[in-house]
Design a protein around this motif. Structure first.
Motif, PDB file in Angstrom:
ATOM      1  N   VAL A   1       6.982  21.600   0.246  1.00 38.78           N
ATOM      2  CA  VAL A   1       6.000  21.822   1.297  1.00 38.78           C
ATOM      3  C   VAL A   1       6.311  23.128   2.007  1.00 38.78           C
ATOM      4  O   VAL A   1       7.399  23.305   2.550  1.00 38.78           O
ATOM      5  N   THR A   2       5.377  24.024   1.985  1.00 39.53           N
ATOM      6  CA  THR A   2       5.585  25.293   2.671  1.00 39.53           C
ATOM      7  C   THR A   2       5.154  25.157   4.126  1.00 39.53           C
ATOM      8  O   THR A   2       4.160  24.496   4.425  1.00 39.53           O
ATOM      9  N   LYS A   3       5.905  25.767   4.977  1.00 40.47           N
ATOM     10  CA  LYS A   3       5.608  25.674   6.393  1.00 40.47           C
ATOM     11  C   LYS A   3       4.285  26.347   6.713  1.00 40.47           C
ATOM     12  O   LYS A   3       4.029  27.461   6.291  1.00 40.47           O
ATOM     13  N   SER A   4       3.440  25.635   7.461  1.00 42.10           N
ATOM     14  CA  SER A   4       2.120  26.152   7.802  1.00 42.10           C
ATOM     15  C   SER A   4       2.178  26.888   9.130  1.00 42.10           C
ATOM     16  O   SER A   4       2.864  26.460  10.048  1.00 42.10           O
ATOM     17  N   THR A   5       1.473  27.982   9.214  1.00 48.45           N
ATOM     18  CA  THR A   5       1.381  28.719  10.472  1.00 48.45           C
ATOM     19  C   THR A   5      -0.088  28.865  10.827  1.00 48.45           C
ATOM     20  O   THR A   5      -0.943  29.004   9.948  1.00 48.45           O
ATOM     21  N   PRO A   6      -0.418  28.798  12.109  1.00 52.11           N
ATOM     22  CA  PRO A   6      -1.825  28.904  12.499  1.00 52.11           C
ATOM     23  C   PRO A   6      -2.384  30.284  12.188  1.00 52.11           C
ATOM     24  O   PRO A   6      -1.700  31.295  12.329  1.00 52.11           O
ATOM     25  N   THR A   7      -3.617  30.310  11.742  1.00 57.62           N
ATOM     26  CA  THR A   7      -4.290  31.563  11.435  1.00 57.62           C
ATOM     27  C   THR A   7      -5.580  31.644  12.227  1.00 57.62           C
ATOM     28  O   THR A   7      -6.054  30.656  12.786  1.00 57.62           O
ATOM     29  N   GLY A   8      -6.184  32.840  12.214  1.00 58.68           N
ATOM     30  CA  GLY A   8      -7.458  33.023  12.901  1.00 58.68           C
ATOM     31  C   GLY A   8      -7.275  33.032  14.406  1.00 58.68           C
ATOM     32  O   GLY A   8      -6.292  33.547  14.935  1.00 58.68           O
ATOM     33  N   ASN A   9      -8.220  32.421  15.105  1.00 62.22           N
ATOM     34  CA  ASN A   9      -8.228  32.403  16.565  1.00 62.22           C
ATOM     35  C   ASN A   9      -7.259  31.327  17.059  1.00 62.22           C
ATOM     36  O   ASN A   9      -7.539  30.134  16.984  1.00 62.22           O
TER      37      ASN A   9
ATOM     38  N   ALA B   1      -5.919  16.404  18.948  1.00 62.55           N
ATOM     39  CA  ALA B   1      -6.662  16.800  17.744  1.00 62.55           C
ATOM     40  C   ALA B   1      -8.161  16.601  17.921  1.00 62.55           C
ATOM     41  O   ALA B   1      -8.974  17.368  17.387  1.00 62.55           O
ATOM     42  N   GLN B   2      -8.539  15.558  18.693  1.00 61.99           N
ATOM     43  CA  GLN B   2      -9.962  15.295  18.891  1.00 61.99           C
ATOM     44  C   GLN B   2     -10.661  16.344  19.753  1.00 61.99           C
ATOM     45  O   GLN B   2     -11.891  16.442  19.737  1.00 61.99           O
ATOM     46  N   LYS B   3      -9.864  17.135  20.470  1.00 61.96           N
ATOM     47  CA  LYS B   3     -10.454  18.162  21.336  1.00 61.96           C
ATOM     48  C   LYS B   3     -10.872  19.405  20.558  1.00 61.96           C
ATOM     49  O   LYS B   3     -11.600  20.247  21.078  1.00 61.96           O
ATOM     50  N   PHE B   4     -10.380  19.537  19.313  1.00 62.28           N
ATOM     51  CA  PHE B   4     -10.645  20.737  18.528  1.00 62.28           C
ATOM     52  C   PHE B   4     -11.271  20.361  17.183  1.00 62.28           C
ATOM     53  O   PHE B   4     -10.706  19.582  16.419  1.00 62.28           O
ATOM     54  N   SER B   5     -12.428  20.893  16.919  1.00 62.63           N
ATOM     55  CA  SER B   5     -13.157  20.580  15.685  1.00 62.63           C
ATOM     56  C   SER B   5     -12.360  21.012  14.457  1.00 62.63           C
ATOM     57  O   SER B   5     -11.851  22.142  14.390  1.00 62.63           O
ATOM     58  N   GLY B   6     -12.240  20.093  13.487  1.00 63.51           N
ATOM     59  CA  GLY B   6     -11.582  20.412  12.228  1.00 63.51           C
ATOM     60  C   GLY B   6     -10.071  20.429  12.283  1.00 63.51           C
ATOM     61  O   GLY B   6      -9.426  20.818  11.311  1.00 63.51           O
ATOM     62  N   VAL B   7      -9.486  20.005  13.392  1.00 62.20           N
ATOM     63  CA  VAL B   7      -8.035  20.004  13.540  1.00 62.20           C
ATOM     64  C   VAL B   7      -7.528  18.575  13.397  1.00 62.20           C
ATOM     65  O   VAL B   7      -8.045  17.653  14.032  1.00 62.20           O
ATOM     66  N   SER B   8      -6.500  18.381  12.559  1.00 60.01           N
ATOM     67  CA  SER B   8      -5.919  17.060  12.368  1.00 60.01           C
ATOM     68  C   SER B   8      -4.564  16.985  13.056  1.00 60.01           C
ATOM     69  O   SER B   8      -3.981  18.004  13.459  1.00 60.01           O
TER      70      SER B   8
ATOM     71  N   PRO C   1       4.770  16.234  28.809  1.00 60.34           N
ATOM     72  CA  PRO C   1       3.860  17.026  29.632  1.00 60.34           C
ATOM     73  C   PRO C   1       4.435  18.415  29.877  1.00 60.34           C
ATOM     74  O   PRO C   1       5.629  18.565  30.154  1.00 60.34           O
ATOM     75  N   GLY C   2       3.584  19.424  29.721  1.00 62.80           N
ATOM     76  CA  GLY C   2       4.021  20.805  29.905  1.00 62.80           C
ATOM     77  C   GLY C   2       4.361  21.510  28.612  1.00 62.80           C
ATOM     78  O   GLY C   2       4.485  22.746  28.583  1.00 62.80           O
ATOM     79  N   MET C   3       4.521  20.769  27.526  1.00 66.63           N
ATOM     80  CA  MET C   3       4.819  21.372  26.232  1.00 66.63           C
ATOM     81  C   MET C   3       3.654  22.265  25.797  1.00 66.63           C
ATOM     82  O   MET C   3       2.487  21.931  25.990  1.00 66.63           O
ATOM     83  N   LYS C   4       3.960  23.417  25.208  1.00 67.34           N
ATOM     84  CA  LYS C   4       2.946  24.358  24.740  1.00 67.34           C
ATOM     85  C   LYS C   4       2.745  24.175  23.230  1.00 67.34           C
ATOM     86  O   LYS C   4       3.712  24.232  22.467  1.00 67.34           O
ATOM     87  N   LEU C   5       1.503  24.004  22.815  1.00 64.38           N
ATOM     88  CA  LEU C   5       1.186  23.811  21.406  1.00 64.38           C
ATOM     89  C   LEU C   5       0.242  24.911  20.924  1.00 64.38           C
ATOM     90  O   LEU C   5      -0.726  25.253  21.613  1.00 64.38           O
ATOM     91  N   LYS C   6       0.521  25.438  19.746  1.00 64.19           N
ATOM     92  CA  LYS C   6      -0.356  26.440  19.137  1.00 64.19           C
ATOM     93  C   LYS C   6      -1.441  25.724  18.336  1.00 64.19           C
ATOM     94  O   LYS C   6      -1.142  24.866  17.496  1.00 64.19           O
ATOM     95  N   ILE C   7      -2.679  26.068  18.589  1.00 64.16           N
ATOM     96  CA  ILE C   7      -3.827  25.453  17.912  1.00 64.16           C
ATOM     97  C   ILE C   7      -4.684  26.543  17.289  1.00 64.16           C
ATOM     98  O   ILE C   7      -5.080  27.501  17.974  1.00 64.16           O
ATOM     99  N   SER C   8      -4.957  26.446  15.994  1.00 60.65           N
ATOM    100  CA  SER C   8      -5.817  27.410  15.313  1.00 60.65           C
ATOM    101  C   SER C   8      -7.261  26.919  15.370  1.00 60.65           C
ATOM    102  O   SER C   8      -7.568  25.813  14.932  1.00 60.65           O
ATOM    103  N   LYS C   9      -8.149  27.733  15.894  1.00 62.05           N
ATOM    104  CA  LYS C   9      -9.561  27.370  16.004  1.00 62.05           C
ATOM    105  C   LYS C   9     -10.399  28.046  14.931  1.00 62.05           C
ATOM    106  O   LYS C   9     -11.617  27.925  14.901  1.00 62.05           O
ATOM    107  N   GLY C  10      -9.723  28.760  14.041  1.00 62.16           N
ATOM    108  CA  GLY C  10     -10.469  29.469  13.019  1.00 62.16           C
ATOM    109  C   GLY C  10     -10.263  28.903  11.670  1.00 62.16           C
ATOM    110  O   GLY C  10     -10.942  29.215  10.737  1.00 62.16           O
TER     111      GLY C  10
END
Length: 516
Positions: free
Chosen positions: A459-467, A483-490, A507-516
């Protein structure tokens, strides 16, 4: 993680527990209450997509969560059964120095108790010895049993009342099993009312590779009520009926013959098996202590689980308790406690059989409102497995398992045919969190077929792409809700993008989410 504990009734009658073997016990219907109660949760938005990860609330007070865990362990441990079984078998009936309870006070209380119950609660030195021995040496065990009884006694009383049986028979379950629904005696008697395999089958209790209804509190209680009714019809005396319940009617009739025809328990007691000879005194001592619990300084515990705050639903597809935990957020240990008859934490679906899932009412609405989506998720997960299911077998040897990407305790438990709680116990785990590369000790019940070479690709590590956006975790957030707050994100996307192996967020943790 919030353990849902629902407390409605303060149970007035509180009981004690004992262990015992049994040779007979009777029939019973399925008794499934297939109601669709929405409880206190109104989930108006259906589940859109389910990932093989928990969707529980993930924030809790650490100290109280640990208390909850300790209570769940108390509900499922079997040490009380061993203690009680030993106390019956090794009772000596010698005088016990316990000045806190005078003989005159005991006689007066037993007389009052005798007036309100059909059992023969008469004073004798042997019974006084048992009562004082329990009060002096078993106070801790009794207090624990009082707490457990607050969940079980309401359901016992309902079944006993429906058969017009004395409600005091509920104390018999303490003598039999110490209120441990999955306990098994040395000769194989199982459950709260200690059915042998053959007797349970005869009287309608299903026993299979997946299900043991001898462990089902309601079904086994109904069966016990039917059997006790029949024994009372035969002997016409509740003391003899209880003795027959313990050792079988044949041993009681033989004891009557050997005693010269006496039909009083105390007159035939010396001709009964040793275990049965201590059985009725243990029952009467238990009844006395529970009825006079406050006078002896015991606390009437509020139920950690209120029976009336749970409900059942008939399953429409094979489902595992850890899958139920994932989609409802109910802790796996709580589900195991509420559903003790499912031997491998798997609820099978068989045509014309009514296998039911018991849930806290507040979680019932979540399950019912999203039933189609839940079963679709469950089916998809089962389809990924190798078919047919490997045959289960007992294996004494242990194995060491290395946690892989995408693993969670429920998945590993199903691979080896064991329980999530067992894996946690074997490895000293305090939570369901595991890490990639972690080694787990497992004592398997079935062969584990490792993933094929195609399935075990690196399994190769995934990194967020796009926006890419940064999301700050809020109180009550879970991977699922985010995940439900962002379309197409699991859920798996979020875990991969942020190198998360577990499911707990702070609470307070920062998460990177790709919207593209």
């Amino acid at each position: 993680m919030v353990l849902r504990i629902f407390i409605i009734f303060l149970i007035a009658n509180i009981g004690v527990s004992f262990g015992q073997t049994k040779d007979s016990i009777p029939s019973q219907k399925m008794g499934t209450n297939d109601s669709l109660v929405d409880g206190h949760i109104n989930t108006s938005q259906p589940i859109k997509a389910l990932d093989s990860l928990t969707i529980k609330k993930l924030s809790d007070n650490g100290d109280t969560a640990l208390m909850d865990k300790k209570w769940l362990l108390e509900l499922t441990s079997n040490d009380l059964y061993d203690t009680i079984y030993k106390s019956i078998a090794e009772q000596t009936y010698e005088d016990v120095d316990y000045p806190e309870l005078s003989t005159d006070t005991l006689k007066a209380r037993l007389k009052r108790l005798d007036a309100k119950t059909p059992f023969n609660v008469e004073y004798n030195p042997g019974l006084e010895s048992v009562i004082k021995s329990y009060l002096k040496h078993r106070r801790g065990s009794i207090q624990r049993l009082i707490a457990l009884s607050s969940f079980y006694f309401p359901m016992f009383e309902r079944e006993l009342d429906s058969y017009d049986l004395p409600l005091e028979i509920k104390y018999l379950s303490i003598v039999e099993s110490a209120l441990k629904p999955r306990v098994k005696s040395r000769v194989g008697a199982t459950g709260l009312w200690q059915f042998m395999y053959g007797t349970g089958k005869i009287y309608g209790l299903d026993v299979s590779s997946y299900v043991d209804e001898r462990c089902d509190p309601i079904k086994s209680t109904e069966a016990a009520a039917k059997y006790l009714s029949k024994l009372y019809e035969i002997f016409g005396d509740w003391d003899l009926a209880l003795a027959a319940y313990n050792s079988g009617p044949g041993n009681v009739t033989k004891a009557i013959r050997r005693s010269g025809g006496y039909q009083n328990y105390w007159n035939i007691r010396h001709n009964l098996p040793r275990e049965t000879a201590g059985y009725l005194p243990a029952f009467l001592a238990t009844m006395y202590i529970f009825e006079y619990a406050e006078e002896h300084g015991f606390k009437k515990a509020k139920p950690e689980f209120a029976y009336y705050e749970t409900d059942t639903i008939r399953v429409k597809h094979m489902i595992t308790l850890d899958q139920v935990s994932e989609v409802t957020g109910v802790d796996i240990e709580e589900l195991e406690f509420l559903n003790p008859s499912y031997k491998l934490d798997i609820i099978p679906y068989i045509k014309d059989e009514n296998y039911a899932l018991r849930l806290p009412r507040a979680a019932m609405g979540t399950f019912v409102n999203n039933e189609d989506q839940i079963y679709a998720y469950v089916k998809a997960e089962f389809d990924k497995r190798e078919k047919p299911l490997p045959q289960f077998f007992e294996a004494e040897s242990r194995t060491r398992y290395r946690v892989r990407s995408g693993d969670f305790l429920g998945k590993i438990a199903r691979q080896y045919g064991v329980r999530v709680s067992q894996i946690k116990q074997w490895n000293g785990l305090r939570s369901n969190n595991i890490s990639i590369g972690q080694r787990l000790t497992i004592y398997p019940r079935k062969p584990y077929i490792p993933p094929s070479s195609t399935a075990a690709k690196t399994v190769t590590k995934s990194t967020p792409t796009g926006n890419v956006t940064i999301y700050t975790v809020k109180e009550g957030d879970s991977l699922w809700s985010i995940a439900q707050k962002f379309s197409g994100v699991s859920v798996q996307n979020i875990k991969d993008w942020n190198d998360i192996s577990g499911t707990h967020l702070k609470p307070g943790m920062k998460l990177k989410i790709s919207k593209g």
